[in-house]
Design an enzyme around this catalytic site. Structure first.
Site, short mmCIF file in Angstrom:
data_model
loop_
_atom_site.label_atom_id
_atom_site.label_comp_id
_atom_site.label_asym_id
_atom_site.label_seq_id
_atom_site.Cartn_x
_atom_site.Cartn_y
_atom_site.Cartn_z
N ARG A 9 59.81 46.39 74.07
CA ARG A 9 58.60 45.86 73.45
C ARG A 9 57.45 45.74 74.45
O ARG A 9 56.31 46.09 74.16
CB ARG A 9 58.88 44.50 72.82
CG ARG A 9 57.65 43.93 72.09
CD ARG A 9 57.94 42.59 71.46
NE ARG A 9 58.97 42.72 70.44
CZ ARG A 9 59.92 41.81 70.21
NH1 ARG A 9 59.97 40.72 70.94
NH2 ARG A 9 60.80 42.00 69.26
N ASN A 10 57.73 45.22 75.64
CA ASN A 10 56.68 44.94 76.61
C ASN A 10 56.33 46.10 77.53
O ASN A 10 55.21 46.17 78.02
CB ASN A 10 57.05 43.72 77.45
CG ASN A 10 57.12 42.47 76.59
OD1 ASN A 10 56.14 42.07 75.99
ND2 ASN A 10 58.30 41.89 76.49
N TYR A 11 57.30 46.98 77.79
CA TYR A 11 57.07 48.02 78.79
C TYR A 11 57.45 49.43 78.33
O TYR A 11 57.35 50.38 79.10
CB TYR A 11 57.80 47.69 80.10
CG TYR A 11 57.27 46.42 80.70
CD1 TYR A 11 56.03 46.40 81.35
CD2 TYR A 11 57.96 45.22 80.59
CE1 TYR A 11 55.51 45.22 81.88
CE2 TYR A 11 57.44 44.04 81.12
CZ TYR A 11 56.22 44.05 81.76
OH TYR A 11 55.71 42.89 82.27
#
Length: 158
Positions: free
Chosen positions: A85-87
């Site tokens: 999700r973040n990276y």
């Protein structure tokens, strides 16, 4: 002890057996990762390296560890979700393990640290050549886009 990183076996983040032999002949960057570290944004650079160099025979392998500052407390599912999700992480991630020398040290890190320093924080990097031998160690502060890391990877890929 084995003489090739690629003769080792471990477990994927999903808990399935993983044979590192599948990476033999590639250059791999092995990184002890954590989701709540000041270096966590390096996931982005590691993914960029993998995306750029995969076609040349390069792979990044992530090994979560909760040893340094308790910065990887999550479950396997939480780690996977966080990284995606973040990276946008698509490189292989493995189950949480112990990197520090001693009784509980993972065989993966026992091999990596035989002739190189043991990790002293999250996001330490080990460059492993096509032959499964450890070429170099880079401490946490060496970012994925650092010149010395890039040059070592390019040289190993030749």
């Amino acid at each position: 002890m084995s003489d090739s990183f690629y003769s080792l076996k471990t477990t994927t983040l999903q808990g399935k057996p993983a044979d590192l032999a599948q990476y033999a002949g590639k250059v791999t960057l092995v990184v002890n990762v954590a989701s709540a570290c000041g270096y966590t944004p390096q996931y982005k650079g590691l993914q960029a390296l993998r995306t750029e160099l995969a076609a040349k025979g390069f792979e990044v392998l992530g090994f979560p560890s909760n040893e340094f500052g308790g910065q990887e407390p999550g479950s396997a599912e939480e780690i996977q979700t966080f990284c995606e999700r973040n990276y946008g992480v698509t490189f292989p991630m493995f189950s949480k393990l112990v990197t520090k020398p001693g009784d509980g040290q993972s065989p993966v890190y026992a091999f990596l640290t035989k002739d190189k320093p043991a990790p002293n924080w999250n996001f330490c990097k080990y460059l492993v050549g096509k032959d499964g031998k450890v070429i170099a160690f880079f401490p946490s502060k060496v970012a994925p886009d650092a010149t010395e890391l890039r040059e070592a990877i390019e040289k190993a890929l030749k």
